[in-house]
Design an enzyme around this catalytic site. Structure first.
Site, PDB file in Angstrom:
ATOM      1  N   GLU A  50       0.881  -1.174   0.000  1.00  0.00           N
ATOM      2  CA  GLU A  50       0.000   0.000   0.000  1.00  0.00           C
ATOM      3  C   GLU A  50       0.915   1.219   0.000  1.00  0.00           C
ATOM      4  O   GLU A  50       1.656   1.453   0.955  1.00  0.00           O
ATOM      5  CB  GLU A  50      -0.893  -0.060   1.242  1.00  0.00           C
ATOM      6  CG  GLU A  50      -2.280   0.497   0.989  1.00  0.00           C
ATOM      7  CD  GLU A  50      -2.256   2.013   0.858  1.00  0.00           C
ATOM      8  OE1 GLU A  50      -2.876   2.555  -0.069  1.00  0.00           O
ATOM      9  OE2 GLU A  50      -1.585   2.661   1.674  1.00  0.00           O
ATOM     10  N   SER A  51       0.867   1.983  -1.078  1.00  0.00           N
ATOM     11  CA  SER A  51       1.901   3.010  -1.278  1.00  0.00           C
ATOM     12  C   SER A  51       1.848   4.134  -0.240  1.00  0.00           C
ATOM     13  O   SER A  51       2.890   4.676   0.124  1.00  0.00           O
ATOM     14  CB  SER A  51       1.830   3.578  -2.697  1.00  0.00           C
ATOM     15  OG  SER A  51       0.530   4.005  -3.010  1.00  0.00           O
ATOM     16  N   CYS A  82       4.614  -2.644  -8.345  1.00  0.00           N
ATOM     17  CA  CYS A  82       3.277  -2.163  -7.966  1.00  0.00           C
ATOM     18  C   CYS A  82       3.368  -0.945  -7.040  1.00  0.00           C
ATOM     19  O   CYS A  82       3.728   0.133  -7.506  1.00  0.00           O
ATOM     20  CB  CYS A  82       2.476  -3.320  -7.407  1.00  0.00           C
ATOM     21  SG  CYS A  82       0.727  -3.095  -7.734  1.00  0.00           S
ATOM     22  N   ARG A 108      -2.277   5.549  -9.539  1.00  0.00           N
ATOM     23  CA  ARG A 108      -2.627   4.445  -8.617  1.00  0.00           C
ATOM     24  C   ARG A 108      -3.986   3.843  -8.952  1.00  0.00           C
ATOM     25  O   ARG A 108      -4.876   4.534  -9.420  1.00  0.00           O
ATOM     26  CB  ARG A 108      -2.729   4.965  -7.184  1.00  0.00           C
ATOM     27  CG  ARG A 108      -1.476   5.433  -6.586  1.00  0.00           C
ATOM     28  CD  ARG A 108      -1.765   5.961  -5.184  1.00  0.00           C
ATOM     29  NE  ARG A 108      -2.211   4.904  -4.278  1.00  0.00           N
ATOM     30  CZ  ARG A 108      -2.727   5.131  -3.082  1.00  0.00           C
ATOM     31  NH1 ARG A 108      -2.886   6.364  -2.649  1.00  0.00           N
ATOM     32  NH2 ARG A 108      -3.107   4.123  -2.324  1.00  0.00           N
ATOM     33  N   ILE A 138      -2.510  -6.648  -9.288  1.00  0.00           N
ATOM     34  CA  ILE A 138      -3.367  -6.538  -8.096  1.00  0.00           C
ATOM     35  C   ILE A 138      -3.580  -5.057  -7.795  1.00  0.00           C
ATOM     36  O   ILE A 138      -2.652  -4.359  -7.406  1.00  0.00           O
ATOM     37  CB  ILE A 138      -2.722  -7.229  -6.879  1.00  0.00           C
ATOM     38  CG1 ILE A 138      -2.421  -8.694  -7.200  1.00  0.00           C
ATOM     39  CG2 ILE A 138      -3.641  -7.122  -5.658  1.00  0.00           C
ATOM     40  CD1 ILE A 138      -1.650  -9.420  -6.126  1.00  0.00           C
ATOM     41  N   HIS A 174       3.216  -8.045 -10.426  1.00  0.00           N
ATOM     42  CA  HIS A 174       3.960  -8.722  -9.352  1.00  0.00           C
ATOM     43  C   HIS A 174       4.744  -9.927  -9.897  1.00  0.00           C
ATOM     44  O   HIS A 174       4.247 -11.058  -9.810  1.00  0.00           O
ATOM     45  CB  HIS A 174       2.979  -9.219  -8.286  1.00  0.00           C
ATOM     46  CG  HIS A 174       2.397  -8.140  -7.449  1.00  0.00           C
ATOM     47  ND1 HIS A 174       2.910  -7.775  -6.214  1.00  0.00           N
ATOM     48  CD2 HIS A 174       1.340  -7.325  -7.658  1.00  0.00           C
ATOM     49  CE1 HIS A 174       2.194  -6.795  -5.693  1.00  0.00           C
ATOM     50  NE2 HIS A 174       1.236  -6.503  -6.558  1.00  0.00           N
ATOM     51  N   GLU A 176       7.080 -11.416  -8.571  1.00  0.00           N
ATOM     52  CA  GLU A 176       7.470 -12.294  -7.447  1.00  0.00           C
ATOM     53  C   GLU A 176       6.372 -13.288  -7.101  1.00  0.00           C
ATOM     54  O   GLU A 176       6.598 -14.205  -6.325  1.00  0.00           O
ATOM     55  CB  GLU A 176       7.835 -11.427  -6.220  1.00  0.00           C
ATOM     56  CG  GLU A 176       6.673 -10.896  -5.404  1.00  0.00           C
ATOM     57  CD  GLU A 176       5.930  -9.703  -6.033  1.00  0.00           C
ATOM     58  OE1 GLU A 176       6.228  -9.351  -7.191  1.00  0.00           O
ATOM     59  OE2 GLU A 176       5.037  -9.148  -5.369  1.00  0.00           O
TER      60      GLU A 176
END
Ligand code: GLN
Length: 190
Positions: A50-51, A82, A108, A138, A174, A176
């Site tokens: 969550e930025s 992200c 965003r 996501i 993502h 990862e």
């Protein structure tokens, strides 16, 4: 890769999967939570999460200025996924404040709410490619402006979803969360 000291910023978000991807790429990463832990790190990942929260935690520890200074002096390669990509870029008016380390504007939640998250094929142009891989989006951001000195690394449906400027990479999805270690491997070579 003896000169590579990889780390994941472990304040919040998708930390464990990045640690796994780095292990799968042949390095032994550390988790960074405090400024002193960044000493000696050559490759840092800012994970998704969550930025706004990440921004607050950054500031609390002074890690925002430290990371920016290290990137600008050339001693740190940075991969942001992200929320990490959001923080690495710019935006003219949207919160949170950005680090401005890559000349892109990043919007965003550009595809909508959490339920509009999706998985799709992305096509790599260069860097880890050519080739395709699975992209997990996501509540993903979108690049709304891409500066002239920025390389496009990957696209999805003609839209840019990963970029590079010098030793900085910003990725809207993502990597990862898949078992494909190509992006992490390539990043470690920067
Ligand atoms: N939507 C989140 C934000 O704006 C980012 C989502 C993610 O990192 N997967 O911070």
């Amino acid at each position: 890769m003896s000169s590579v000291h990889a780390a994941v910023l472990a304040l919040q978000g998708s930390v464990e999967p990045h640690l796994r991807s780095l292990h799968a790429s042949g390095v032994d990463p550390i988790e960074v939570r405090k400024p002193e832990q960044l000493a000696g790190v050559t490759h840092l990942i800012i994970p998704g999460g969550e930025s706004t929260t990440l921004h607050h935690l950054f500031k609390l520890h002074g890690l925002d200025t430290l990371i920016s200074d290290r990137v600008k002096e050339g001693s740190l390669a940075l991969l942001g996924t992200c929320a990490g990509a959001i923080l690495m870029g710019h935006h003219p008016d949207q919160a949170p404040p950005r680090l401005g380390l890559i000349d892109v504007d990043v919007d965003r939640n550009a595809y909508g709410r959490q339920v509009h998250s999706f998985v799709d094929q992305v096509e790599w142009n260069e860097g880890p490619g050519p080739g395709t891989s699975e992209g997990v989006f996501i509540r993903a951001p979108r690049f709304t402006r891409i500066g002239d000195s920025v390389n496009v690394l990957a696209r999805r449906e003609n839209e840019t979803v990963a970029v590079q400027q010098n030793r900085c990479i910003a990725c809207c999805f993502h990597p990862e969360l898949t078992t494909d270690p190509r992006l992490h491997r390539w990043f470690l070579g920067l």
